[in-house]
Design an enzyme around this catalytic site. Structure first.
Site, mmCIF file in Angstrom:
data_model
loop_
_atom_site.group_PDB
_atom_site.id
_atom_site.type_symbol
_atom_site.label_atom_id
_atom_site.label_comp_id
_atom_site.label_asym_id
_atom_site.label_seq_id
_atom_site.Cartn_x
_atom_site.Cartn_y
_atom_site.Cartn_z
ATOM 1 N N GLY A 1 79.809 72.014 93.026
ATOM 2 C CA GLY A 1 78.464 72.052 92.449
ATOM 3 C C GLY A 1 77.328 72.046 93.454
ATOM 4 O O GLY A 1 76.159 72.059 93.061
ATOM 5 N N ALA B 1 82.072 78.180 88.945
ATOM 6 C CA ALA B 1 81.663 77.590 87.671
ATOM 7 C C ALA B 1 80.140 77.426 87.704
ATOM 8 O O ALA B 1 79.419 78.257 87.168
ATOM 9 C CB ALA B 1 82.371 76.275 87.418
ATOM 10 N N SER B 2 79.649 76.400 88.375
ATOM 11 C CA SER B 2 78.206 76.114 88.402
ATOM 12 C C SER B 2 77.366 77.305 88.829
ATOM 13 O O SER B 2 76.274 77.521 88.297
ATOM 14 C CB SER B 2 77.910 74.945 89.341
ATOM 15 O OG SER B 2 78.558 73.786 88.919
ATOM 16 N N ALA C 1 85.039 76.016 94.675
ATOM 17 C CA ALA C 1 84.036 74.971 94.893
ATOM 18 C C ALA C 1 82.993 75.336 95.932
ATOM 19 O O ALA C 1 83.299 75.807 97.029
ATOM 20 C CB ALA C 1 84.652 73.624 95.276
ATOM 21 N N GLY C 2 81.763 75.111 95.546
ATOM 22 C CA GLY C 2 80.654 75.256 96.463
ATOM 23 C C GLY C 2 79.971 76.602 96.455
ATOM 24 O O GLY C 2 78.914 76.766 97.071
ATOM 25 N N LYS D 1 95.577 73.524 87.063
ATOM 26 C CA LYS D 1 94.804 73.333 88.290
ATOM 27 C C LYS D 1 94.773 71.835 88.530
ATOM 28 O O LYS D 1 94.329 71.073 87.672
ATOM 29 C CB LYS D 1 93.387 73.891 88.145
ATOM 30 C CG LYS D 1 92.516 73.587 89.356
ATOM 31 C CD LYS D 1 91.092 74.125 89.206
ATOM 32 C CE LYS D 1 90.188 73.491 90.246
ATOM 33 N NZ LYS D 1 88.786 73.935 90.123
#
Lengths: 71, 265
Positions: free
Chosen positions: B160, B208-209, B186-187, B99
């Site tokens: 995040g 992830a987050s 993301a986001g 990635k």
């Protein structure tokens, strides 16, 4: 006159080693990890197969990396 | 996830359309349970200097959970850094998958499109299977596809931030023009964001987050798994069109006298 030690940088920290020290020796003295690691010498990736024959010289910059959390 | 609707990435079929990153987890402990609960077949890792005080290994966690590793060039600011990091990752993890993340600044963590395209061009030439993290700009996404990326990974909002998909129209445009899988990356803040991504036609979602920093990561991982699956089914089911006005779903025929008037014939 032969110097008794040479100085290289390992992960940003200055290290004194004997002339003729190999990358393999630097790695085994730095970590117990034997898999999942890689080395860049002066920003060039050095294949693991050549660590035992690649000698470090004065001012070499060595980065020893592994996978960590992230991404 | 249905086996008759596989997620094909670089010619390989996968049953999960959810990728869960290891980033943001407070510790390695419990991370394996999170990955298992999510049903993911991939997890992302960063490449960092070996530290002497490290206890445990994310590689052991991934192995324990039975997931494949997707190294990420997270932290790189230039193409040169990303290329070196990808090469180190290939050597360390014996994988050609990467990635590619090349960040412009710390405040936005938005990808630098110029450096990203330079890095991707080199890495594709070197035989890497490249999954690039990009913005929701359809033009950059098209360039990345044309360079031979295995997928494009547009962000819904800053990494995040948990703001979800700020510009659904752009994501839809990226999907419309896609010649490679689109993975929203993301986001994502919660499950409904992942569902929205799948309903927009994204092929997968990377979180992830949203999972690792939630109050109950294992529960959130399960919810993400279910949400991504539901969103995919909804997308394949073909939703009704949006209308400005109402449209009754009950017939007008047979109405009793005096009931709501039927539309003019």
């Amino acid at each position: 006159m032969t110097s008794e030690t040479i100085h290289v940088f390992l992960n940003g920290i200055e290290l004194a080693v004997a002339p003729g020290t190999t990358l393999a020796s630097v790695v085994t003295n730095s970590t117990s990890l034997t898999t999942g690691i890689a080395v860049a010498l002066n920003s060039e990736v050095i294949p693991k197969s050549t660590w035992a024959t690649q000698q470090v010289v004065e001012d070499d910059v060595i980065d020893l990396v592994t996978a960590k959390q992230g991404g | 996830m249905s086996s008759d609707d596989p997620f094909v990435l670089a010619g390989e079929p996968f049953t999960s359309r959810l990728i869960v990153g290891t980033g943001g987890a407070p510790s390695l402990e419990g991370l394996a349970a999170v990955l298992v609960a999510s049903g993911t077949q991939w997890t992302t890792v960063s490449i960092r200097r070996v530290s002497t005080d490290a206890a445990g290994s994310v590689l052991d966690v991934a192995h324990q959970a039975g997931v494949r590793l997707l190294p990420n060039t997270a932290g790189c600011r230039t193409a040169a850094e990303a290329i070196l990091t990808a090469r180190l990752a290939r050597e360390a993890l014996e994988t050609h998958w990467v990635k590619v993340e090349v960040i412009a600044d710390e405040r936005t963590l938005l990808p630098d499109p110029v450096e990203l395209l330079k890095a991707v061009e080199t890495l594709v030439d070197e035989g890497f299977i490249v999954l690039p993290y990009t913005s929701d700009d359809p033009v950059v996404a098209r360039h990345l596809q044309n360079l031979g990326c295995a997928a494009v990974m547009p962000g819904g909002s800053p990494i995040g931030s948990g703001l979800g998909i700020l510009n659904p129209h752009n994501i839809a445009m990226i999907v419309e023009q896609a010649t490679a899988p689109v993975i929203l990356d993301a986001g994502v803040g919660t499950v409904s964001d992942a569902v929205q991504a799948m309903e927009l036609g994204c092929d997968a979602v990377l979180v992830a987050s949203a999972v690792t920093k939630s109050a109950d990561p294992v529960r959130m991982a399960r919810a993400m798994r279910d949400g991504v699956s539901a969103g995919r089914d909804a997308y394949l089911s073909g939703r009704i069109a949006r209308r400005f006005g109402a449209q009754a779903s009950s017939p007008y025929e047979g109405l009793l006298d005096g009931m709501v008037f039927a539309p003019d014939a």
